[in-house]
Design a protein around this motif. Structure first.
Motif, PDB file in Angstrom:
ATOM      1  N   GLU A 190       0.611  -1.255   0.030  1.00  0.00           N
ATOM      2  CA  GLU A 190      -0.065  -0.181  -0.177  1.00  0.00           C
ATOM      3  C   GLU A 190       1.080   1.125  -0.160  1.00  0.00           C
ATOM      4  OE1 GLU A 190      -3.430   0.177  -0.612  1.00  0.00           O
ATOM      5  OE2 GLU A 190      -2.969  -1.936  -0.876  1.00  0.00           O
ATOM      6  N   GLN A 191       1.562   1.138   0.746  1.00  0.00           N
ATOM      7  CA  GLN A 191       2.795   2.470   0.741  1.00  0.00           C
ATOM      8  C   GLN A 191       3.393   2.141  -0.777  1.00  0.00           C
ATOM      9  OE1 GLN A 191       2.874  -0.102   2.975  1.00  0.00           O
ATOM     10  NE2 GLN A 191       2.989   0.850   5.037  1.00  0.00           N
ATOM     11  N   VAL A 192       4.725   1.701  -1.649  1.00  0.00           N
ATOM     12  CA  VAL A 192       4.787   1.236  -2.100  1.00  0.00           C
ATOM     13  C   VAL A 192       3.588   2.076  -3.264  1.00  0.00           C
ATOM     14  CG1 VAL A 192       5.709   0.653  -4.610  1.00  0.00           C
ATOM     15  CG2 VAL A 192       6.025   0.180  -1.881  1.00  0.00           C
ATOM     16  N   LYS A 193       2.170   1.420  -3.703  1.00  0.00           N
ATOM     17  CA  LYS A 193       0.921   2.058  -4.433  1.00  0.00           C
ATOM     18  C   LYS A 193       1.417   3.339  -3.989  1.00  0.00           C
ATOM     19  CE  LYS A 193      -2.012  -1.948  -4.777  1.00  0.00           C
ATOM     20  NZ  LYS A 193      -3.029  -2.888  -4.495  1.00  0.00           N
ATOM     21  N   ALA A 194       0.658   4.512  -2.515  1.00  0.00           N
ATOM     22  CA  ALA A 194       1.134   6.009  -2.578  1.00  0.00           C
ATOM     23  C   ALA A 194       2.242   6.239  -3.089  1.00  0.00           C
ATOM     24  CB  ALA A 194       0.316   5.406  -1.371  1.00  0.00           C
TER      25      ALA A 194
ATOM     26  N   PHE B 200       2.922  10.373  -7.591  1.00  0.00           N
ATOM     27  CA  PHE B 200       3.826  11.459  -9.201  1.00  0.00           C
ATOM     28  C   PHE B 200       2.884  11.058 -10.057  1.00  0.00           C
ATOM     29  CE2 PHE B 200       6.907   9.501  -6.671  1.00  0.00           C
ATOM     30  CZ  PHE B 200       8.691   9.972  -7.089  1.00  0.00           C
ATOM     31  N   GLY B 201       1.214  11.100  -9.542  1.00  0.00           N
ATOM     32  CA  GLY B 201      -0.168  11.299 -10.469  1.00  0.00           C
ATOM     33  C   GLY B 201      -0.036   9.934 -11.687  1.00  0.00           C
TER      34      GLY B 201
ATOM     35  N   ILE C 181       6.334   6.578 -14.435  1.00  0.00           N
ATOM     36  CA  ILE C 181       6.875   7.812 -13.941  1.00  0.00           C
ATOM     37  C   ILE C 181       8.024   9.257 -14.866  1.00  0.00           C
ATOM     38  CG2 ILE C 181       8.110   8.533 -12.109  1.00  0.00           C
ATOM     39  CD1 ILE C 181       6.444   6.305 -10.511  1.00  0.00           C
ATOM     40  N   PRO C 182       8.089   9.285 -14.733  1.00  0.00           N
ATOM     41  CA  PRO C 182       9.187  10.206 -16.125  1.00  0.00           C
ATOM     42  C   PRO C 182      10.260  10.188 -15.699  1.00  0.00           C
ATOM     43  CG  PRO C 182       7.282  12.041 -15.350  1.00  0.00           C
ATOM     44  CD  PRO C 182       7.365  10.752 -15.213  1.00  0.00           C
TER      45      PRO C 182
END
Length: 68
Positions: A35-39, A44-45, A52-53
């Motif tokens: 969950e923390q990784v997903k958040a 980063f939108g 992620i750029p």
């Protein structure tokens, strides 16, 4: 010394590469912190790590420190 343009790629491999030890995010997920990784990724939108750029990989790596 790495060229500045190559630094984001270095961060990407530190975070996402698939080797026998796994990347940083994979390790965190495996340790029960999905969950923390997903958040972190969503902060980063985006919804996927690959969206992620590469210019943001340094920030992403820094964000993993707050999960540890």
């Amino acid at each position: 010394m790495l060229l500045p343009s190559l630094l984001p790629l270095k961060y990407f491999y530190l975070i996402y590469c698939k080797n026998k030890r796994g990347g940083t995010l994979a390790r965190l997920s495996k340790d029960g912190k999905q969950e923390q990784v997903k958040a972190l990724i969503k902060s980063f939108g985006v919804t996927k790590l690959t969206e992620i750029p590469k210019e943001k990989y340094g920030e992403l790596l820094n964000g993993t420190n707050s999960i540890n």
